[in-house]
Enzyme design. Structure first.
Site, PDB file in Angstrom:
ATOM      1  N   LEU A 134     -26.374 -12.808 -16.185  1.00 35.94           N
ATOM      2  CA  LEU A 134     -26.919 -12.490 -15.362  1.00 35.94           C
ATOM      3  C   LEU A 134     -25.593 -11.801 -13.842  1.00 35.94           C
ATOM      4  O   LEU A 134     -24.960 -12.546 -13.741  1.00 35.94           O
ATOM      5  CB  LEU A 134     -28.099 -13.293 -13.948  1.00 35.94           C
ATOM      6  CG  LEU A 134     -29.184 -13.459 -14.353  1.00 35.94           C
ATOM      7  CD1 LEU A 134     -29.644 -14.764 -13.936  1.00 35.94           C
ATOM      8  CD2 LEU A 134     -30.763 -13.222 -14.738  1.00 35.94           C
ATOM      9  N   ASP A 135     -25.813 -10.646 -12.355  1.00 41.24           N
ATOM     10  CA  ASP A 135     -25.339 -10.601 -11.711  1.00 41.24           C
ATOM     11  C   ASP A 135     -24.355 -11.050 -10.789  1.00 41.24           C
ATOM     12  O   ASP A 135     -25.128 -12.362 -10.115  1.00 41.24           O
ATOM     13  CB  ASP A 135     -25.132  -9.436 -10.846  1.00 41.24           C
ATOM     14  CG  ASP A 135     -25.741  -8.237 -11.487  1.00 41.24           C
ATOM     15  OD1 ASP A 135     -24.851  -7.765 -12.489  1.00 41.24           O
ATOM     16  OD2 ASP A 135     -26.713  -6.951 -11.663  1.00 41.24           O
ATOM     17  N   LYS A 136     -23.410 -11.295 -10.021  1.00 38.13           N
ATOM     18  CA  LYS A 136     -23.203 -12.270  -9.341  1.00 38.13           C
ATOM     19  C   LYS A 136     -23.908 -12.798  -8.177  1.00 38.13           C
ATOM     20  O   LYS A 136     -24.659 -13.985  -7.780  1.00 38.13           O
ATOM     21  CB  LYS A 136     -21.791 -11.401  -8.645  1.00 38.13           C
ATOM     22  CG  LYS A 136     -21.233 -13.113  -7.866  1.00 38.13           C
ATOM     23  CD  LYS A 136     -19.903 -12.685  -7.036  1.00 38.13           C
ATOM     24  CE  LYS A 136     -19.504 -13.268  -5.962  1.00 38.13           C
ATOM     25  NZ  LYS A 136     -17.769 -12.878  -5.452  1.00 38.13           N
TER      26      LYS A 136
END
Length: 322
Positions: A134-136
């Site tokens: 998942l993106d930050k």
């Protein structure tokens, strides 16, 4: 330990990358660590030429008990589901999933190592246990494999689409249509290396991407939507929405210029997959973070227990796409 017979003549690293659904760099780590045997002999050459029928044995690695996080961990992560083979976490926002040269703070993998979890090692220690990412700034459900057999089987589900996630997002304007599929190619922006842009025509620098979106609730200036991905590209939801002139709250990289000073309001709400051992289909819900819930309740008057974001409602809606 995994054992199988080669079914084609190929380079070792190329074959295993395809067989295990891993990058060649990740396979190179396995080979370097003496984890791969061919016909009973450890093989250290990525370029080894496999022959049809060669027996390949891959040792199942676990992180050593004395492995240490790269950075001090001062946060907790909620565990949504756990058994001896896998783990589902509710990743908070502002947390990087795995380390890199540019990462200067503790990651989700650091947290896992600090908790002494046994983890798959197909991706090496830096990406230990990670089946997907998942993106930050994206919060929500993320799946962790505790052994290589589980990791491989779950990776195969990413390819055949029996694993997936349903996301919720708060955006600055409702979608023009209550349900829409976006099929546009994604490529790196020439003006910003961190950004992806959606284009209509394919070229050698792009990758195909397909997303489905539905309106859940809306006002004149805000909307709650759900998204389901048919492909898993970096920033896919954000870039596809930007191509519709819609922006997730807080997502300045993709053009959000509204009044909300917040993180990117994107959350992986439901994760579904088939358990590699029991063969049971699981649906895991990742409760919304408080900042997301506050905006949703105060601006749209919709709570987390509302039927419109129930699993039954969302599945029926997405299954209606043809």
């Amino acid at each position: 330990m995994q054992t199988f017979l080669a079914d084609e003549n190929s380079r070792l690293d190329v074959y295993l990358a395809k067989k295990l659904n891993q990058s060649r760099n990740q396979i190179a780590l396995l080979i370097k660590k003496d984890c791969v045997q061919i016909n009973g002999t450890i093989e250290n050459k990525n370029s080894f030429k496999l022959k049809n029928g060669d027996e390949i044995v891959i040792r199942v690695l676990a992180l050593c008990e004395d492995a240490k996080p790269c950075f001090e961990v001062d946060f907790e992560i909620d565990v949504l589901y756990e058994d001896e083979d896998l783990l589902v976490l509710n990743k908070p926002s502002n947390l990087v999933v795995h380390g890199a040269s540019s990462v200067k703070n503790a990651t989700l993998v650091d947290w896992l190592i600090g908790k002494k979890y046994t983890l798959s090692d197909l991706g090496g220690q830096t990406r230990a246990g990670l089946v997907h990412r998942l993106d930050k700034d994206t919060s929500g459900a993320i799946l962790i494999a505790k052994n290589n057999f589980t990791h491989q089987r779950l990776s195969e589900q990413l390819v055949d689409k029996s694993m997936g996630r349903i996301y919720l997002a708060l955006i600055d304007l409702p979608l023009k249509e209550d349900k829409i599929i976006v099929e546009k190619f994604l490529m790196r922006s020439s003006s910003n290396a961190l950004k992806k842009i959606a284009i209509d025509k394919e070229n050698k620098f792009c990758k195909s991407a397909k997303s489905a979106f539905i309106n859940i609730a809306k006002t004149e200036a805000l909307a709650l939507i759900a998204a389901k991905l048919f492909t898993g590209r970096t920033h896919q939801i954000r870039a596809h929405l930007a191509s519709l002139n819609r922006h997730i709250l807080g997502d300045a990289l993709y053009g959000y210029k509204g009044k909300y000073d917040c993180r990117i309001m994107l959350h992986a709400y439901f994760l579904y997959f088939i358990h590699p051992i029991t063969k049971e289909q699981l649906f895991i819900k990742a409760p919304l973070m408080q900042d997301f819930k506050n905006i949703m309740l105060n601006q749209i008057n919709l709570g987390e227990n509302d039927e419109k974001i129930s699993l039954k409602y969302l599945l029926e809606f997405f299954n209606s796409f043809v």
